[in-house]
Design a protein around this motif. Sequence first.
Motif, mmCIF file in Angstrom:
data_model
loop_
_atom_site.group_PDB
_atom_site.id
_atom_site.type_symbol
_atom_site.label_atom_id
_atom_site.label_comp_id
_atom_site.label_asym_id
_atom_site.label_seq_id
_atom_site.Cartn_x
_atom_site.Cartn_y
_atom_site.Cartn_z
ATOM 1 N N UNK A 168 69.658 31.674 57.272
ATOM 2 C CA UNK A 168 70.804 31.318 56.423
ATOM 3 C C UNK A 168 70.348 31.065 54.995
ATOM 4 N N UNK A 169 71.107 31.572 54.039
ATOM 5 C CA UNK A 169 70.818 31.320 52.642
ATOM 6 C C UNK A 169 71.420 30.006 52.177
ATOM 7 N N UNK A 170 70.636 29.207 51.471
ATOM 8 C CA UNK A 170 71.122 27.950 50.896
ATOM 9 C C UNK A 170 70.525 27.794 49.499
ATOM 10 N N UNK A 171 71.229 27.062 48.648
ATOM 11 C CA UNK A 171 70.719 26.701 47.332
ATOM 12 C C UNK A 171 70.510 25.194 47.309
ATOM 13 N N UNK B 154 75.009 29.711 51.040
ATOM 14 C CA UNK B 154 75.285 31.005 50.408
ATOM 15 C C UNK B 154 75.356 32.128 51.444
ATOM 16 N N UNK B 155 75.350 31.775 52.725
ATOM 17 C CA UNK B 155 75.420 32.729 53.839
ATOM 18 C C UNK B 155 74.126 33.532 53.945
ATOM 19 N N UNK B 156 73.957 34.543 53.078
ATOM 20 C CA UNK B 156 72.706 35.283 53.024
ATOM 21 C C UNK B 156 72.037 35.042 51.676
ATOM 22 N N UNK C 191 66.920 29.749 49.002
ATOM 23 C CA UNK C 191 65.925 29.925 50.055
ATOM 24 C C UNK C 191 66.616 30.248 51.376
ATOM 25 N N UNK C 192 65.848 30.758 52.317
ATOM 26 C CA UNK C 192 66.351 31.022 53.657
ATOM 27 C C UNK C 192 65.822 29.969 54.614
ATOM 28 N N UNK C 193 66.679 29.516 55.498
ATOM 29 C CA UNK C 193 66.264 28.574 56.530
ATOM 30 C C UNK C 193 66.752 29.084 57.883
ATOM 31 N N UNK D 21 67.802 24.891 61.753
ATOM 32 C CA UNK D 21 67.662 23.960 60.625
ATOM 33 C C UNK D 21 68.963 23.880 59.840
ATOM 34 N N UNK D 22 69.626 25.027 59.669
ATOM 35 C CA UNK D 22 70.919 25.027 58.992
ATOM 36 C C UNK D 22 71.929 24.172 59.755
ATOM 37 N N UNK D 23 71.963 24.313 61.066
ATOM 38 C CA UNK D 23 72.894 23.533 61.871
ATOM 39 C C UNK D 23 72.616 22.040 61.737
ATOM 40 N N UNK D 24 71.347 21.681 61.645
ATOM 41 C CA UNK D 24 70.996 20.267 61.474
ATOM 42 C C UNK D 24 71.525 19.754 60.143
ATOM 43 N N UNK D 25 71.286 20.521 59.069
ATOM 44 C CA UNK D 25 71.762 20.108 57.754
ATOM 45 C C UNK D 25 73.287 20.075 57.699
#
Length: 207
Positions: A40-43, A162-164, A175-177, A181-185
Amino acid sequence: MSGFPPAQIIPPQVLLGAYAQGVFPMADQGELTWFSPLMRGVIPLDDKFHIPHGLKRVMKKPPFTVKWDSDFRGTMQGCAARERTWIDVTILESYCLLHRLGYAHSVEVHDAEGLQGGLYGVALGRAFFGESMFSRKTDASKIALVALVRELQARDFLLLDTQWLTEHLRRFGGQEIPRDEYQRRLKVALGEMASSFHPPALGPAAG
């Protein structure tokens, strides 16, 4: 999961429930598909967020005015105006309804000639799910992204999804996670608000 007719609105509770589980829809040639990427993309919303030097110079003498939620439909239409788009009439009308309910927001960049760029997404709890962005003039979408991050930081948001991840977003510290980890955040960012779906206010127009 697919099968919504082209002009049918996705019920708001279905969309919000999907986001609360880390799932989002995209349309392709009349078919609606739901995604939950393995990566998953995140900023980041901390000091790891990076504004490219060239953009910093542009922003010192900005030719643009940033607005919130003044032309949500126009922002979505700008995002959809490309050779191939996943934003069909179902997606458009579904998110415009979410906007009227206070969950979807647009960050718009205007100049004397009108709307020149922007982005839109969904806010839930302390998470913002970015959907798409566009530019008609150089740097317009980048300025919208910086305005969004600053607003989320000011309101103590925890997650900017950011999805991707694209090379464009990587320049801002994206960054990608992994999905777990995304579900945890996501769980932390939603907290107790996930069950109530109370729409958080964003931007001057929403406050």
